[in-house]
Design a protein around this motif. Sequence first.
Motif, mmCIF file in Angstrom:
data_model
loop_
_atom_site.group_PDB
_atom_site.id
_atom_site.type_symbol
_atom_site.label_atom_id
_atom_site.label_comp_id
_atom_site.label_asym_id
_atom_site.label_seq_id
_atom_site.Cartn_x
_atom_site.Cartn_y
_atom_site.Cartn_z
ATOM 1 N N UNK A 44 0.795 -1.216 0.000
ATOM 2 C CA UNK A 44 0.000 0.000 0.000
ATOM 3 C C UNK A 44 0.829 1.268 0.000
ATOM 4 N N UNK A 45 0.142 2.411 0.095
ATOM 5 C CA UNK A 45 0.827 3.718 0.031
ATOM 6 C C UNK A 45 1.863 3.905 1.121
ATOM 7 N N UNK A 46 1.649 3.290 2.298
ATOM 8 C CA UNK A 46 2.585 3.475 3.393
ATOM 9 C C UNK A 46 3.589 2.335 3.502
ATOM 10 N N UNK A 47 3.538 1.396 2.539
ATOM 11 C CA UNK A 47 4.538 0.341 2.486
ATOM 12 C C UNK A 47 5.482 0.577 1.338
ATOM 13 N N UNK A 48 5.449 -0.323 0.370
ATOM 14 C CA UNK A 48 6.296 -0.193 -0.809
ATOM 15 C C UNK A 48 5.732 0.781 -1.827
ATOM 16 N N UNK A 288 -8.179 -3.442 2.837
ATOM 17 C CA UNK A 288 -8.269 -2.880 4.195
ATOM 18 C C UNK A 288 -6.871 -2.583 4.726
ATOM 19 N N UNK A 289 -5.941 -3.507 4.498
ATOM 20 C CA UNK A 289 -4.566 -3.270 4.929
ATOM 21 C C UNK A 289 -3.956 -2.055 4.252
ATOM 22 N N UNK A 290 -4.246 -1.857 2.955
ATOM 23 C CA UNK A 290 -3.733 -0.687 2.243
ATOM 24 C C UNK A 290 -4.372 0.605 2.730
ATOM 25 N N UNK A 291 -5.629 0.511 3.234
ATOM 26 C CA UNK A 291 -6.366 1.724 3.606
ATOM 27 C C UNK A 291 -5.955 2.300 4.957
ATOM 28 N N UNK A 292 -5.144 1.568 5.712
ATOM 29 C CA UNK A 292 -4.699 2.090 7.011
ATOM 30 C C UNK A 292 -3.815 3.312 6.782
ATOM 31 N N UNK A 293 -4.249 4.440 7.294
ATOM 32 C CA UNK A 293 -3.543 5.706 7.100
ATOM 33 C C UNK A 293 -2.503 5.863 8.213
ATOM 34 N N UNK A 294 -1.302 5.429 7.921
ATOM 35 C CA UNK A 294 -0.244 5.526 8.927
ATOM 36 C C UNK A 294 0.194 6.974 9.135
ATOM 37 N N UNK A 295 -0.187 7.870 8.197
ATOM 38 C CA UNK A 295 0.119 9.271 8.396
ATOM 39 C C UNK A 295 -0.619 9.833 9.598
ATOM 40 N N UNK A 296 -1.907 9.484 9.715
ATOM 41 C CA UNK A 296 -2.681 9.905 10.889
ATOM 42 C C UNK A 296 -2.123 9.265 12.152
ATOM 43 N N UNK A 297 -1.723 7.984 12.042
ATOM 44 C CA UNK A 297 -1.161 7.285 13.198
ATOM 45 C C UNK A 297 0.136 7.931 13.659
ATOM 46 N N UNK A 298 0.972 8.325 12.693
ATOM 47 C CA UNK A 298 2.239 8.959 13.049
ATOM 48 C C UNK A 298 2.005 10.364 13.612
ATOM 49 N N UNK A 366 -10.670 10.441 8.974
ATOM 50 C CA UNK A 366 -9.455 9.661 8.748
ATOM 51 C C UNK A 366 -8.996 8.979 10.026
ATOM 52 N N UNK A 367 -9.089 9.714 11.155
ATOM 53 C CA UNK A 367 -8.715 9.121 12.441
ATOM 54 C C UNK A 367 -9.604 7.932 12.787
ATOM 55 N N UNK A 368 -10.924 8.082 12.568
ATOM 56 C CA UNK A 368 -11.866 6.997 12.866
ATOM 57 C C UNK A 368 -11.670 5.812 11.920
ATOM 58 N N UNK A 369 -11.456 6.084 10.647
ATOM 59 C CA UNK A 369 -11.232 4.996 9.684
ATOM 60 C C UNK A 369 -9.953 4.239 10.032
ATOM 61 N N UNK A 370 -8.905 4.975 10.417
ATOM 62 C CA UNK A 370 -7.673 4.315 10.839
ATOM 63 C C UNK A 370 -7.885 3.451 12.072
ATOM 64 N N UNK A 371 -8.701 3.931 13.017
ATOM 65 C CA UNK A 371 -8.975 3.150 14.226
ATOM 66 C C UNK A 371 -9.728 1.867 13.893
ATOM 67 N N UNK A 372 -10.701 1.978 12.979
ATOM 68 C CA UNK A 372 -11.465 0.787 12.581
ATOM 69 C C UNK A 372 -10.550 -0.224 11.897
ATOM 70 N N UNK A 373 -9.704 0.259 10.970
ATOM 71 C CA UNK A 373 -8.795 -0.648 10.261
ATOM 72 C C UNK A 373 -7.816 -1.309 11.226
#
Length: 634
Positions: A44-48, A288-298, A366-373
């Motif tokens: 996904x976008x936050x991986x490779x 679903x794995x690709x949709x996790x927004x690690x930018x919000x997490x970071x 985005x925060x809520x979607x990241x939490x769900x994922x």
Amino acid sequence: MEHAPAWLINSLIYLSAAVIAVPLSKALGLGTIIGYLAAGMAIGPWGLGLVTNVDDILHFAEFGVVLMLFLVGLELEPKRLWSLRRPIFGWGSAQVVACTVLLFAAGLLLGTRWQVALVAALGLALSSTAIALQVMGERNLLPTRSGQAGFSILLFQDVAAIPILALLPLLGSGLAGGASSATPEPAQQALQALQIIAVVAGIIIGGRLLLRPLLRWIAASHTPEIFTAASLLLVVAIAALMQLVGLSMALGAFLAGVLLADSEYRRELETDIEPFKGLLLGLFFIAVGMSIDFGVLIASPVAMALLVLGFLGLKLALIYGLARAMGLPFQERPVFALLLAQGGEFAFVVFQAAVGAQVMPSATASLLIGAVALSMLLTPLLLVAIDKLLLPRWAHCDAPEMDEIAEPQAAPIIIAGFGRYGQIIGRLLLAHDIPATVLDHDAETIEVARAFGYRVFYGDATRLDLLRTAGAAQAKILVVAVDDVDQCLKLVELAQAHFPQLELVVRARDVTHWHQLRERGVMRVTREVFESSLESARCVLELAGHSPTQAAQATQQFRLHNLALFEQMHPHYKDRSKLIAVATQGRQQLQAQMAQEREARMAQASNQNHETHNANVQGEPQSQSQSQSQSPAA
């Protein structure tokens, strides 16, 4: 690869990621879902960064959930679905309403606007149908009470997603200042309601009157690929109709499956759609794995961690209490609560629609979607932890407490182990009024046996003191019918060392176990499925054209030969090459012997036919002369 089409490159990426990640995840004991999610995060976008159009892939992959619910519907006949109406609307509504109220109150306490808190609570109250049903299917939980209850609640959540989405424009218009233009007109609302009723009625009536004749006509063409295409067309068309009127595609597919559950094409539909369902579900989890927004997490790791742990903890506590109120078995409650506590795929739709309706800002969504994922990612990991740490300790929490055998017994026969093998021996002895002392160390088995009137004692037969109490010093026969091979061998050695007068009758689980028992000097050993397999073989011979007498003789001959062959093999059972040589020679001897006997029978039958023919030919003139000579005398 520069000029390769995009779909080919994406297919290569998805399949490669799945083929690498899923077997690795299974080998580590983490399950298939973790493998798919990890594959999605990797590409996904936050991986490779190999795939960037996550939303498009997620929308397409949701069709896997649609196919899954269609197959679930095929397993439920309308009568059975009607019998689930109370848990669906009773426990289902209780779960959604209670979780929404609890999460809404928590949002208000944190100072969130009530509109945002309400939409967040409604979205987080929903669970992942895809993960829950996948896990229930892998664990064979759907036929259980917790599986039926979980399925009922998930089905109600799919229904509840419709009014939740319909509520968003009202909340958005109120937030924007009450603009009447955003509120649907009553006539428009009535028209939309009529469309919904018409589509649902069309699916029901069409499923009853049109689908079966149509499938029958297609099946008559004897073209399997066209029937597969028709099966997919059916699901796609129903999903498109449901989405056209704003209903859940998965709910429509489920309804179509229920209507076809008692049709003659049910199994063929399942067979055709199952491979597509598995692939698309895997693609859904990858998306679903690709949709996790690690930018919000970071950007806000503490807020994300508190949000995930907070809503999971609140839902776990509430749903566990609900499981207790439903009377679910103690050991099934943790898995039931965890599967319903996670966020669901419909939450993505709710939060994205809330942004479009101006109910909440995109950053909050985005925060809520990241939490769900993340909750969907954590659920399989927590299941592994529950399986390894919690469930083994709770395995016998509800088991009835048993007192070990304490009063000395004096029966001439002791049966150690009262499973499917020992019960047959016990029933035969009981029928002949022969007393026997029965020992078993499984509390549930003892409870069932006692309910049917058997006198079974609780105790581990490999303990010398309990064996003495059971009367082993005075008994004549010990039947060893325990399942575990090591326990069986331990009991045999214990009996031979301390009670040499006992005649041992032992069940061998397999060939290796048989040799181990014979090595210890046990002569009366019966292989677990040997006799029943011979009986089945005799039936097969009869069905293949042998007479009952021939089949019985052949089976008995094979039985004696096999027993003799095992005696020849036993001295060499630790030498693999010698053992194979003896077994091969014995098999060849049996085949040659059988061939000779078949030739002898055929020759004997030919001679009998020849003698009968000669007797008939010679007998006719003789009978005529006899009749002529006897006629004057008459």
